[in-house]
Design a protein around this motif. Sequence first.
Motif, short mmCIF file in Angstrom:
data_model
loop_
_atom_site.label_atom_id
_atom_site.label_comp_id
_atom_site.label_asym_id
_atom_site.label_seq_id
_atom_site.Cartn_x
_atom_site.Cartn_y
_atom_site.Cartn_z
N LEU A 206 -4.34 -5.38 -3.94
CA LEU A 206 -4.73 -6.05 -2.70
C LEU A 206 -6.00 -5.44 -2.13
O LEU A 206 -6.91 -6.16 -1.70
CB LEU A 206 -3.59 -5.96 -1.68
CG LEU A 206 -3.86 -6.56 -0.31
CD1 LEU A 206 -3.99 -8.08 -0.43
CD2 LEU A 206 -2.76 -6.19 0.66
N GLY A 207 -6.08 -4.12 -2.13
CA GLY A 207 -7.27 -3.45 -1.62
C GLY A 207 -8.51 -3.80 -2.42
O GLY A 207 -9.59 -4.04 -1.86
N ILE B 7 5.92 -1.56 2.69
CA ILE B 7 4.78 -2.11 3.44
C ILE B 7 3.76 -1.01 3.74
O ILE B 7 2.55 -1.19 3.58
CB ILE B 7 5.26 -2.81 4.72
CG1 ILE B 7 6.02 -4.09 4.37
CG2 ILE B 7 4.09 -3.13 5.65
CD1 ILE B 7 6.76 -4.72 5.52
N GLY B 8 4.25 0.15 4.18
CA GLY B 8 3.35 1.26 4.46
C GLY B 8 2.60 1.74 3.22
O GLY B 8 1.40 2.05 3.28
N ILE C 198 1.93 -0.09 0.53
CA ILE C 198 0.95 -1.14 0.19
C ILE C 198 -0.31 -0.94 1.02
O ILE C 198 -1.43 -1.02 0.50
CB ILE C 198 1.55 -2.54 0.38
CG1 ILE C 198 2.59 -2.83 -0.70
CG2 ILE C 198 0.46 -3.61 0.38
CD1 ILE C 198 3.36 -4.12 -0.50
N CYS C 199 -0.13 -0.67 2.31
CA CYS C 199 -1.29 -0.42 3.18
C CYS C 199 -2.07 0.81 2.74
O CYS C 199 -3.30 0.83 2.76
CB CYS C 199 -0.84 -0.28 4.63
SG CYS C 199 -0.22 -1.80 5.36
N ALA C 200 -1.36 1.87 2.34
CA ALA C 200 -2.02 3.09 1.88
C ALA C 200 -2.81 2.83 0.59
O ALA C 200 -3.92 3.34 0.41
CB ALA C 200 -1.00 4.20 1.66
N GLY D 55 -0.64 -2.53 -3.57
CA GLY D 55 -1.61 -2.07 -2.59
C GLY D 55 -2.98 -1.87 -3.20
O GLY D 55 -4.00 -2.26 -2.61
N SER E 175 8.87 1.14 4.20
CA SER E 175 8.16 2.10 3.37
C SER E 175 7.27 1.40 2.36
O SER E 175 6.13 1.82 2.12
CB SER E 175 9.14 3.03 2.66
OG SER E 175 9.85 3.81 3.60
N ALA F 214 -4.11 -0.07 -0.30
CA ALA F 214 -5.29 -0.86 0.09
C ALA F 214 -6.32 0.03 0.78
O ALA F 214 -7.53 -0.11 0.54
CB ALA F 214 -4.87 -2.01 1.01
N LEU F 215 -5.85 0.95 1.60
CA LEU F 215 -6.76 1.89 2.27
C LEU F 215 -7.51 2.74 1.25
O LEU F 215 -8.70 3.00 1.40
CB LEU F 215 -5.97 2.78 3.23
CG LEU F 215 -6.77 3.85 3.96
CD1 LEU F 215 -7.77 3.20 4.92
CD2 LEU F 215 -5.84 4.78 4.71
#
Length: 157
Positions: free
Chosen positions: A144-145, A33-34, A36-38, A141, A31, A40-41
């Motif tokens: 990072l993004g 990781i997901g 963090i991706c969201a 996230g 969760s 960054a998105l």
Amino acid sequence: MDMPMSFYWSNQAIILFDGWSVQDATGMAFSVIGIICAGALFEGVKRLVGWVGKGKGMLVNRDTGDTSDPEERTPLLKSPPDVALTRKRKHMSHNAVLCRSRLRYHLAQSLLHVLQVVLAYCLMLVVMTYNGWLAIAVFLGAGLGYFVFFADMEIKA
């Protein structure tokens, strides 16, 4: 379930809806990781909205913004009426194409903005779970993004 009013550090959480329920460390790791991706998105979509806006601004009239006919400024070199009418029609059709292009850019920018707002509110709700791990994931996230998508920004001292 009582809503916590301060940050807690647990491997158990319900994230955004009942179907996304985390009960162990593995689920929490995936969760995080997901999320963090969201995050960054979200920054990527924010950058894309600005990029599409710049593209819309770069649509310029071919005759450098001057809408007057050059032959109208020099009456001695005036063309016959049918040639002048043809040029006006070409100019009008070019303006219509330019307007449609700007409309497409604006529509794309608006849809991307809606996606940006949806992502922002979802990330806010994740932080509002008050789970420390999830909050850190949102912040990481976003950082990072920003690092990835805004890397080409010039730094002026």
